[in-house]
Write an enzyme that holds these catalytic residues in place. Structure first.
Site, PDB file in Angstrom:
ATOM      1  N   ARG A  46      -1.843   7.451  -4.966  1.00  0.00           N
ATOM      2  CA  ARG A  46      -1.990   8.724  -5.672  1.00  0.00           C
ATOM      3  C   ARG A  46      -2.099   8.576  -7.180  1.00  0.00           C
ATOM      4  NH1 ARG A  46       1.912  11.749  -6.036  1.00  0.00           N
ATOM      5  NH2 ARG A  46       3.572  10.373  -5.281  1.00  0.00           N
ATOM      6  N   CYS A  52       0.842  -1.204   0.000  1.00  0.00           N
ATOM      7  CA  CYS A  52       0.000   0.000   0.000  1.00  0.00           C
ATOM      8  C   CYS A  52       0.875   1.252   0.000  1.00  0.00           C
ATOM      9  CB  CYS A  52      -0.938  -0.025   1.197  1.00  0.00           C
ATOM     10  SG  CYS A  52      -2.111  -1.409   1.151  1.00  0.00           S
ATOM     11  N   LYS A 108       9.823   1.054 -10.512  1.00  0.00           N
ATOM     12  CA  LYS A 108      11.262   1.135 -10.700  1.00  0.00           C
ATOM     13  C   LYS A 108      11.950   1.284  -9.342  1.00  0.00           C
ATOM     14  CE  LYS A 108      11.046   5.344  -9.405  1.00  0.00           C
ATOM     15  NZ  LYS A 108      11.639   5.673  -8.099  1.00  0.00           N
ATOM     16  N   SER A 153      -1.446  -6.135   2.135  1.00  0.00           N
ATOM     17  CA  SER A 153      -0.510  -5.424   2.990  1.00  0.00           C
ATOM     18  C   SER A 153      -0.172  -6.337   4.160  1.00  0.00           C
ATOM     19  CB  SER A 153      -1.129  -4.123   3.505  1.00  0.00           C
ATOM     20  OG  SER A 153      -0.294  -3.497   4.470  1.00  0.00           O
ATOM     21  N   THR A 200       7.756  13.703 -13.545  1.00  0.00           N
ATOM     22  CA  THR A 200       6.524  13.549 -12.767  1.00  0.00           C
ATOM     23  C   THR A 200       5.465  14.596 -13.137  1.00  0.00           C
ATOM     24  OG1 THR A 200       7.423  14.896 -10.971  1.00  0.00           O
ATOM     25  CG2 THR A 200       7.739  12.512 -10.810  1.00  0.00           C
ATOM     26  N   ILE A 251       2.653   5.929  -3.956  1.00  0.00           N
ATOM     27  CA  ILE A 251       2.558   6.035  -5.413  1.00  0.00           C
ATOM     28  C   ILE A 251       1.357   5.257  -5.935  1.00  0.00           C
ATOM     29  CG2 ILE A 251       4.097   4.072  -5.894  1.00  0.00           C
ATOM     30  CD1 ILE A 251       3.963   7.361  -7.895  1.00  0.00           C
TER      31      ILE A 251
END
Length: 331
Positions: free
Chosen positions: A23, A17, A102, A42, A260, A20
């Site tokens: 969002r 969780c 990544k 999780s 981003t 990134i």
């Protein structure tokens, strides 16, 4: 045997969780018709439940329990960097396709082993270097190819952020691995994309925090065999920077928010020549939506991702060589 959905949707399980995921990636998956989020795992069931309430799917306690589910065709893995290799391997062994944040792993040998395993089991394994899927970079490549700045002479890029809160995983050597693994890969990958895989290391310097044994920031100088230089900076002890520029024999291209950009952001591309300056406003694009769509196509339609995997291997190799060559200064 390949794990495959019986429908026209990829049944996705989420392993971890992370911020990134909350969002960016999970909202993109929720909006993608070819993906159905069926389970979110999780170590803390309560945290999984919070995610599941927002994004649908079952809340699962424990990562292995996610892999044991029959309603999961593929796994999205946003765990801390140094947990990737173990759980990618376990996921592939369980017959699941994998989309991993990544870096795929922290070394070339580990990355190569997992790519070979995925290919042997006919499973999709894709590293989510999401910025590669934004159309602004195609616009830059076309301008360079069309001679907008003459012959390419140099490339520079930076991705730096202010310090993270105390306790952030990036300050944990055994889990997050520091700024080089997290932020250094962005400008290095951008250099590979614009200059190709034949990059030599001229020099590198890392600033290391000995209290946590992690790299906080650094600078890297690379060059191609014909002398095109790449000057790269990364770190988590700076003001925010997120840009690259390409210098040519007759001009320069500059672009901000390259790694981003929000999905509502219209990139502004700048070209400077002698006494002339132009600005081009590029279309909005949603790099997270693009990468999850590509992953789904690869799973459902068998799209070949070998080219993307080869770039991942080149990146892992270059990062290994930079790490070995770097002068490390304790701060």
């Amino acid at each position: 045997m390949m794990s495959r959905s019986t429908t026209d949707r990829v049944r996705m399980g989420v392993m971890g969780c992370a911020d990134i995921a909350w969002r960016k990636t999970l909202p993109a998956m929720l909006a993608e018709p070819a993906i159905q989020v069926t389970a979110i795992a999780s170590r803390d069931r309560g945290k999984a439940a919070v995610f599941a309430d927002r994004f649908s799917g079952a809340a699962v306690e424990g990562y292995q329990a996610l892999l044991d589910r029959d309603d999961v065709d593929a796994v999205y893995l946003p765990l801390p960097a140094r947990l990737h290799a173990e759980w990618i391997e376990r996921s592939l062994a369980a017959g699941k396709h994998v989309l991993v944040e990544k870096p795929m792993t922290d070394s070339r040998p580990a990355t190569e082993r997992l790519v070979e395993l995925a290919r042997a089991r006919q499973l999709v394994l894709l590293e989510n270097f999401m910025f590669l899927y934004h159309s602004q970079h195609s616009a830059v490549r076309k301008l360079v190819a069309d001679g907008a700045i003459g012959e390419l002479r140099a490339f520079s890029s930076a991705f730096t952020i202010p310090p993270k809160p105390v306790g952030d995983i990036r300050y944990q050597q055994k889990v997050g691995g520091g700024a080089f693994l997290d932020f250094g890969g962005y400008p290095i990958r951008a250099a590979l994309q614009f200059l190709g895989g034949d990059l030599r290391i001229v020099g590198a310097m890392f600033r290391r925090d000995p209290r946590h044994d992690v790299v906080m920031s650094g600078h890297v100088l690379l060059c191609t065999s014909d002398g095109i230089a790449a000057q790269l900076s990364f770190g988590m002890e700076h003001s925010y920077r997120n840009s690259y520029s390409l210098a040519g024999s007759t001009g320069r291209i500059m672009l901000d928010r390259v790694f981003t950009p929000p999905e509502t952001y219209q990139p502004v591309l700048r070209i400077e020549r002698q006494d002339h300056r132009e600005e081009f406003v590029l279309p909005v694009d949603h790099q997270f939506a693009n990468v999850v769509r590509e992953f789904a196509r690869a799973v459902l339609d068998g799209d070949d991702l070998r080219a993307q995997q080869e770039w991942t291997l080149q990146q892992a190799d270059l990062m290994d060589r930079v790490r070995e060559a770097a002068l490390v200064v304790d701060i």
